[in-house]
Every structure is written in structure tokens, then in C-alpha cells.
Design an enzyme around this catalytic site. Structure first.
Site, PDB file in Angstrom:
ATOM      1  CE  LYS A 166      83.441 -60.840  70.532  1.00  0.00           C
ATOM      2  NZ  LYS A 166      84.649 -60.363  69.826  1.00  0.00           N
TER       3      LYS A 166
ATOM      4  CD  GLU B  44      76.928 -57.506  75.431  1.00  0.00           C
ATOM      5  OE1 GLU B  44      75.934 -58.106  75.886  1.00  0.00           O
ATOM      6  OE2 GLU B  44      78.033 -58.075  75.223  1.00  0.00           O
TER       7      GLU B  44
ATOM      8  CB  SER C 116      90.977 -63.745  68.829  1.00  0.00           C
ATOM      9  OG  SER C 116      91.385 -62.446  68.432  1.00  0.00           O
TER      10      SER C 116
HETATM   11  C1  LIG Z   1      85.592 -59.471  70.352  1.00  0.00           C
HETATM   12  C2  LIG Z   1      86.930 -59.845  69.910  1.00  0.00           C
HETATM   13  C3  LIG Z   1      88.039 -59.816  70.777  1.00  0.00           C
HETATM   14  C4  LIG Z   1      87.971 -59.298  72.189  1.00  0.00           C
HETATM   15  O1  LIG Z   1      87.175 -60.040  73.056  1.00  0.00           O
HETATM   16  P1  LIG Z   1      87.760 -61.012  74.167  1.00  0.00           P
HETATM   17  O2  LIG Z   1      86.570 -61.321  75.000  1.00  0.00           O
HETATM   18  O3  LIG Z   1      88.822 -60.295  74.908  1.00  0.00           O
HETATM   19  O4  LIG Z   1      88.286 -62.210  73.472  1.00  0.00           O
HETATM   20  C5  LIG Z   1      89.267 -60.245  70.299  1.00  0.00           C
HETATM   21  N1  LIG Z   1      89.417 -60.664  69.022  1.00  0.00           N
HETATM   22  C6  LIG Z   1      88.380 -60.702  68.154  1.00  0.00           C
HETATM   23  C7  LIG Z   1      88.616 -61.171  66.765  1.00  0.00           C
HETATM   24  C8  LIG Z   1      87.105 -60.289  68.566  1.00  0.00           C
HETATM   25  O5  LIG Z   1      86.089 -60.326  67.691  1.00  0.00           O
END
Ligand SMILES: *Cc1c(COP(=O)(O)O)cnc(C)c1O
Length: 398
Positions: free
Chosen positions: A96, A118, A384
């Protein structure tokens, strides 16, 4: 070394990816979106902007993130080699920050002094508050009352970082209501405020802009695959909430050969309210300013969603994913809560990496596919985020 050229935005001038996207918004926002689009395209052509962003990525966020061959996992599963793109090692614990650094730098360049955002679980709120603190911007984060109660620690983190968390009492008092409130704030304070949307969702230019800021993941992955394997992967896997980490890793690979697989939250079942599978089980409609797949009932009311991972608990999805699905350029599938929890435990034990439960959805899919593939093939999983935020959930889920 400076970041290579920006990828070509995948939408037309009106912000459409095929039939999806656009700007379904109240009239007063039109000029703000136009101003934003112009500022973004000027910034992308300005080498001083890309150099600053590139330096922040390296020295502040910790890029490039490693591409790690998960050797124990590969051995344990048999079949294709599994690599993890380690976004969990980014500052604040997920991809993020790639987006919030880009947008806050852009906001500062536009002369905006205030950032609004948000947040559902608080991950985007924390990344936004972090970037705002760095750039010296005021920051207000809208968050549903239900989520505030569920995510105390992140609320406190945001406040420590100097942000104000504004409780949202309307609707289901969760993420989609917080987004509505953030839009309302933006309409009333357009002049000095930038709305930092947290994924590849919302009206044009957000899906294109967030994609650009996140595509650094995919550009690094290409280079790292060529270094380690001398070719592109056979398959890329990423989880899909709003769709930003997946678009980020997919975008330079679209149409280039690898099978692109997006994994949605299968939750606890296929009934409304039990999952967050907008692409797999949803229908086309308009939510938060864009045309895309979403979860709605027969009256067009957005339905409740559920996932064990808060980041995948959203009834919509970025319009580019709807396009990739319809055109067959990517495929989408689901992984259930319990499969994701199992995958998180497996990765923790075999590799010593505790993944975010969002990312564990992608890991779970790779665990199913790798044994069916040849040992001359390889998969890249977008990891992610890290799982520290999820240990309470994992403890409760047993
Ligand atoms: C917020 C988040 C997501 C989901 O958001 P995307 O916009 O689909 O990437 C996925 N993995 C993590 C670790 C997150 O914090």
C-alpha cells in the site's frame, strides 16, 4: 539507478477499460478529477517527480523488494518452483505504501495541504498517514464505526502518525460507507484537499494512476525473473480485493505470456454476505464512481461481504480487472477462509514467513497448482503483506 519508463496506461481518454471504468460522479467533482488527471500526466513526464518518487521507494519504502525462491515450500509441494515477491518487506508492511507515496507526492506538487482517505482494516489509513507525515500534509481518515472497534491498534497507529480518524456512522458502518463519506468531504473541500484512494477503484483517473504507482512491483519482477530464470514465469498469482497489488504485478505482463491469476475472497460460502468474490460471483454495475463487477442484490443494492482477511472484504473491484476477465487476459478464482488460514500456517512453518491473510489467498492457490505443474516451470506469487496484523484472527480461528 532510476526507474525505467512509465507503463502505458491501459485505458482510453475517458477512463474506460473496454466497457468498464469511467466517471460516474456528481458534477462538482468533474473539475477536480480533470485537474488530477492533468497533474498526474504532467508529473509522469517530469523527471524530477520520478526521481523523487524513485528515491523514496528505495530509501524510505525499501524497494526493490526481493524475489525469493521459496525452496522449502517448493520441495514440500513438488512440481513448479514457487517464488514470492516480497511486498511484505515494504515499510508499513504491505504494497500500500507504493500508492500512498506516489499520491502524496502528487498532492504536494498540486499545492494541496490536506490528504483524506478511507480505510477498512486500517492498512491503507496507516500507509496514508505515514506518507502524509513524511510530506508534512494534514491527514484525515474516514473509517466505519464497526471497523474502528475491530481495529483499535491501527486507529492508534494512525493517530500516532498525526492523522485524525473520523468515525462513520452511516450504512453498515464499514468500508463502503467510509468511501461515501470521503467523497462527500472531497466535494466540500476540493481546493486544498486530495482524496487518496487506496486501490485501483473509483472514477478515472484513479484506476490508471494507482495502477501506475503499483506497477513498480511488476517491473521489478520482470527484471528479477530474467536474472534468476532467464525467462518470464509460467504463472503469476495475486490476491484481489480492490485489485491494486494484482494489477501492480500483472500490468507489465499482460499479454506477454504468463498465465495471470487473480484470487478473490471465497469466504465461508457462495451465498450473499458470505464472500467477497465480485468478479467470480458478481454482476456489472456502478459503485464508487466506476462501472465494474460488484456484489449486488436483485434491486441493485450493494450486498454485505465477508472475508477472514479485511483487505479482501469489499463488494467491488477495479474496472481494469473486469476488462481483463471479459477479455480473457487474466483469470479469476476464489479461495476460502479456511484454505487461506491453512496456507498462512503452512508458509509460516515451511519458510518462516507469516503472510497477511489477504496474501495467503494467493499462496493457497499456488499450493494447489504447483504440484500439477512440471518442475521445469515456475510461479510467482505476490506476497502483498505481512501477517503480524492478523495474529489475533489466526489465534481465534484456531
Ligand atoms: C489492502 C490489502 C490487499 C487488498 O487490496 P488490493 O488493492 O486488492 O491489493 C491485499 N493484501 C494486503 C496485505 C492488503 O493490505
Amino acid at each position: 539507478m532510476s526507474e525505467e519508463q512509465a507503463t502505458v496506461p491501459g485505458c482510453d481518454r475517458n477512463g474506460y477499460f473496454g466497457d468498464f471504468g469511467g466517471q460516474f460522479i456528481p458534477e462538482p467533482l468533474m473539475s477536480a478529477l480533470f485537474e488530477l488527471e492533468r497533474a498526474f500526466s504532467q508529473a509522469m513526464k517530469d523527471s524530477s517527480f520520478s526521481e523523487r518518487l524513485d528515491r523514496l521507494r528505495r530509501e524510505y519504502a525499501g524497494r526493490p523488494t526481493p524475489l525469493y525462491l521459496a525452496g522449502n515450500m517448493t520441495e514440500g509441494l513438488g512440481g513448479a518452483r514457487v517464488y514470492l515477491k516480497r511486498e511484505d518487506l515494504c515499510h508499513t508492511g504491505s504494497h500500500k505504501i507504493n500508492n500512498t507515496l506516489g499520491q502524496s507526492l502528487l498532492a504536494a506538487r498540486m499545492g494541496k495541504r490536506r490528504l483524506i482517505a478511507e480505510t477498512g482494516a486500517g492498512q491503507h489509513g496507516v500507509a496514508c498517514a505515514t506518507a502524509a507525515a513524511l510530506m508534512g500534509l494534514e491527514c484525515a481518515v474516514y473509517m466505519g464505526e464497526v471497523d474502528i472497534a475491530r481495529q483499535e491498534t491501527n486507529v492508534f497507529r494512525m493517530e500516532l502518525l498525526g492523522a485524525r480518524v473520523i468515525p462513520v456512522e452511516s450504512g453498515s458502518r464499514t468500508l463502503k460507507d467510509a468511501i461515501n463519506e470521503a467523497f462527500r468531504d472531497w466535494v466540500t473541500n476540493l481546493k486544498g484537499t486530495h482524496y487518496c484512494i487506496g486501490s485501483v477503484v473509483g472514477p478515472h483517473p484513479f484506476p490508471m494512476m494507482v495502477r501506475e504507482f503499483q506497477s513498480v512491483i511488476g517491473r521489478e519482477t520482470i527484471k528479477q525473473c530474467l536474472d534468476k530464470e532467464g525467462r518470464l514465469p509460467d504463472m503469476l498469482v495475486a490476491c484481489v480485493g480492490g485489485g491494486s497489488n494484482s494489477i501492480g504485478i500483472f500490468s507489465p505482463f499482460i499479454g506477454a505470456g504468463p498465465l495471470l491469476v487473480g484470487v478473490e475472497a471465497g469466504g465461508s460460502g457462495r451465498c450473499p454476505g458470505q464472500h467477497g468474490s465480485s468478479l467470480t460471483l458478481g454482476e456489472v454495475g456502478v459503485l464508487h464512481g466506476a462501472m465494474s463487477y460488484l456484489l449486488q442484490d436483485e434491486y441493485g443494492q450493494v450486498t454485505e461481504t465477508h472475508s477472514v482477511s479485511a483487505g479482501l472484504d469489499y463488494p467491488g473491484v477495479g474496472p481494469e480487472h473486469s476488462y481483463l476477465k471479459e477479455s480473457g487476459l487474466a483469470t479469476y478464482t476464489t479461495v476460502s477462509d479456511s484454505e487461506a488460514l491453512d496456507a498462512a500456517r503452512f508458509l509460516s512453518r515451511t519458510e518462516g514467513i507469516l503472510p497477511a491473510l489477504e496474501s495467503a489467498h494467493a499462496v493457497a492457490y499456488a499450493m494447489k497448482e504447483a504440484p500439477r505443474m512440471g518442475n521445469d516451470e515456475f510461479i510467482v506469487v505476490c506476497l502483498s503483506g505481512r501477517g503480524d496484523k492478523d495474529i489475533d484472527t489466526m489465534r481465534k480461528e484456531g
